[in-house]
Structure formats: C-alpha cells, structure tokens
Design a protein around this motif. Structure first.
Motif, PDB file in Angstrom:
ATOM      1  N   CYS A  35      47.800  37.226  23.656  1.00 47.43           N
ATOM      2  CA  CYS A  35      46.454  37.396  23.089  1.00 47.43           C
ATOM      3  C   CYS A  35      45.396  36.774  23.994  1.00 47.43           C
ATOM      4  O   CYS A  35      44.344  37.384  24.239  1.00 47.43           O
ATOM      5  N   ILE A  36      45.660  35.584  24.495  1.00 46.55           N
ATOM      6  CA  ILE A  36      44.702  34.936  25.391  1.00 46.55           C
ATOM      7  C   ILE A  36      44.567  35.746  26.677  1.00 46.55           C
ATOM      8  O   ILE A  36      43.452  35.941  27.186  1.00 46.55           O
ATOM      9  N   GLY A  37      45.680  36.247  27.198  1.00 51.74           N
ATOM     10  CA  GLY A  37      45.628  37.088  28.393  1.00 51.74           C
ATOM     11  C   GLY A  37      44.784  38.337  28.170  1.00 51.74           C
ATOM     12  O   GLY A  37      43.991  38.723  29.034  1.00 51.74           O
ATOM     13  N   ALA A  38      44.944  38.978  27.016  1.00 52.75           N
ATOM     14  CA  ALA A  38      44.152  40.175  26.709  1.00 52.75           C
ATOM     15  C   ALA A  38      42.672  39.830  26.615  1.00 52.75           C
ATOM     16  O   ALA A  38      41.818  40.592  27.101  1.00 52.75           O
ATOM     17  N   LEU A  39      42.346  38.697  26.019  1.00 54.58           N
ATOM     18  CA  LEU A  39      40.945  38.280  25.920  1.00 54.58           C
ATOM     19  C   LEU A  39      40.348  37.993  27.295  1.00 54.58           C
ATOM     20  O   LEU A  39      39.219  38.402  27.592  1.00 54.58           O
ATOM     21  N   VAL A  40      41.095  37.309  28.146  1.00 52.62           N
ATOM     22  CA  VAL A  40      40.599  36.983  29.493  1.00 52.62           C
ATOM     23  C   VAL A  40      40.405  38.250  30.316  1.00 52.62           C
ATOM     24  O   VAL A  40      39.358  38.439  30.951  1.00 52.62           O
ATOM     25  N   LEU A  41      41.400  39.131  30.310  1.00 57.31           N
ATOM     26  CA  LEU A  41      41.277  40.375  31.071  1.00 57.31           C
ATOM     27  C   LEU A  41      40.138  41.251  30.537  1.00 57.31           C
ATOM     28  O   LEU A  41      39.406  41.866  31.319  1.00 57.31           O
ATOM     29  N   GLY A  42      39.974  41.294  29.235  1.00 55.84           N
ATOM     30  CA  GLY A  42      38.876  42.066  28.646  1.00 55.84           C
ATOM     31  C   GLY A  42      37.524  41.503  29.017  1.00 55.84           C
ATOM     32  O   GLY A  42      36.590  42.251  29.336  1.00 55.84           O
ATOM     33  N   ALA A  43      37.403  40.183  29.013  1.00 54.24           N
ATOM     34  CA  ALA A  43      36.130  39.550  29.385  1.00 54.24           C
ATOM     35  C   ALA A  43      35.815  39.815  30.856  1.00 54.24           C
ATOM     36  O   ALA A  43      34.654  40.087  31.203  1.00 54.24           O
ATOM     37  N   ARG A  44      36.840  39.744  31.726  1.00 55.75           N
ATOM     38  CA  ARG A  44      36.612  40.025  33.144  1.00 55.75           C
ATOM     39  C   ARG A  44      36.188  41.477  33.359  1.00 55.75           C
ATOM     40  O   ARG A  44      35.289  41.765  34.158  1.00 55.75           O
ATOM     41  N   HIS A  45      36.804  42.381  32.625  1.00 61.04           N
ATOM     42  CA  HIS A  45      36.445  43.798  32.750  1.00 61.04           C
ATOM     43  C   HIS A  45      35.016  44.036  32.278  1.00 61.04           C
ATOM     44  O   HIS A  45      34.254  44.767  32.928  1.00 61.04           O
ATOM     45  N   GLU A  46      34.647  43.448  31.164  1.00 59.71           N
ATOM     46  CA  GLU A  46      33.289  43.612  30.644  1.00 59.71           C
ATOM     47  C   GLU A  46      32.259  43.029  31.618  1.00 59.71           C
ATOM     48  O   GLU A  46      31.210  43.625  31.848  1.00 59.71           O
ATOM     49  N   LYS A  47      32.575  41.877  32.186  1.00 59.32           N
ATOM     50  CA  LYS A  47      31.652  41.244  33.133  1.00 59.32           C
ATOM     51  C   LYS A  47      31.454  42.137  34.357  1.00 59.32           C
ATOM     52  O   LYS A  47      30.331  42.323  34.830  1.00 59.32           O
ATOM     53  N   ALA A  48      32.535  42.726  34.854  1.00 61.79           N
ATOM     54  CA  ALA A  48      32.443  43.637  36.001  1.00 61.79           C
ATOM     55  C   ALA A  48      31.657  44.888  35.640  1.00 61.79           C
ATOM     56  O   ALA A  48      30.858  45.394  36.442  1.00 61.79           O
ATOM     57  N   ALA A  49      31.842  45.405  34.436  1.00 65.79           N
ATOM     58  CA  ALA A  49      31.129  46.598  34.009  1.00 65.79           C
ATOM     59  C   ALA A  49      29.626  46.326  33.897  1.00 65.79           C
ATOM     60  O   ALA A  49      28.810  47.172  34.283  1.00 65.79           O
ATOM     61  N   TYR A  50      29.251  45.168  33.386  1.00 62.59           N
ATOM     62  CA  TYR A  50      27.833  44.816  33.279  1.00 62.59           C
ATOM     63  C   TYR A  50      27.211  44.650  34.663  1.00 62.59           C
ATOM     64  O   TYR A  50      26.041  44.997  34.870  1.00 62.59           O
ATOM     65  N   ARG A  51      27.969  44.109  35.618  1.00 64.43           N
ATOM     66  CA  ARG A  51      27.442  43.958  36.990  1.00 64.43           C
ATOM     67  C   ARG A  51      27.171  45.328  37.619  1.00 64.43           C
ATOM     68  O   ARG A  51      26.193  45.491  38.357  1.00 64.43           O
ATOM     69  N   LYS A  52      28.048  46.301  37.357  1.00 66.39           N
ATOM     70  CA  LYS A  52      27.860  47.629  37.920  1.00 66.39           C
ATOM     71  C   LYS A  52      26.606  48.312  37.361  1.00 66.39           C
ATOM     72  O   LYS A  52      25.968  49.097  38.051  1.00 66.39           O
ATOM     73  N   VAL A  53      26.268  48.038  36.126  1.00 65.84           N
ATOM     74  CA  VAL A  53      25.117  48.660  35.484  1.00 65.84           C
ATOM     75  C   VAL A  53      23.817  48.133  36.077  1.00 65.84           C
ATOM     76  O   VAL A  53      22.858  48.867  36.241  1.00 65.84           O
ATOM     77  N   LYS A  54      23.802  46.865  36.430  1.00 57.89           N
ATOM     78  CA  LYS A  54      22.575  46.259  36.976  1.00 57.89           C
ATOM     79  C   LYS A  54      22.291  46.746  38.322  1.00 57.89           C
ATOM     80  O   LYS A  54      22.158  47.278  39.124  1.00 57.89           O
TER      81      LYS A  54
END
Length: 54
Positions: A35-54
């Motif tokens: 569960c912690i691994g899924a949360l960390v990987l999801g947060a990293r993916h979201e952070k990368a996606a937000y960077r691409k939008v900017k």
C-alpha cells in the motif's frame, strides 16, 4: 465432511484449525508495504504529470 480432512463435525476439532495461524503478521506487513509503495509511486506519477502540464 470437511474438505481435505476426515473430520465429520466441528465438535471433533481440537485446537486450531487454520493453516495460516501465526503468519498473519507477515501478511499484514506485506500488505502495508504494498500500500505504501502504491501511494509513493502514485504520488511520483502525479508530480511528473503536473510538471508536464506546466
């Protein structure tokens, strides 16, 4: 008759009749890590996606 045994009634069962007794803590730890691994990987993916939008 219970599956895989020659016990015909629960009143004949003496002691624990659970194959996983004692390993619940291991499975809990594995579940927590997953569960912690899924949360960390999801947060990293979201952070990368937000960077691409900017």
């Amino acid at each position: 008759m219970l599956i895989g045994t020659n016990i015909t009634d629960w009143s004949a069962v003496e002691g624990t009749y659970y194959a996983g007794v004692g390993s619940e803590g291991i499975w809990l730890a594995i579940s927590i890590v997953l569960c912690i691994g899924a949360l960390v990987l999801g947060a990293r993916h979201e952070k990368a996606a937000y960077r691409k939008v900017k």
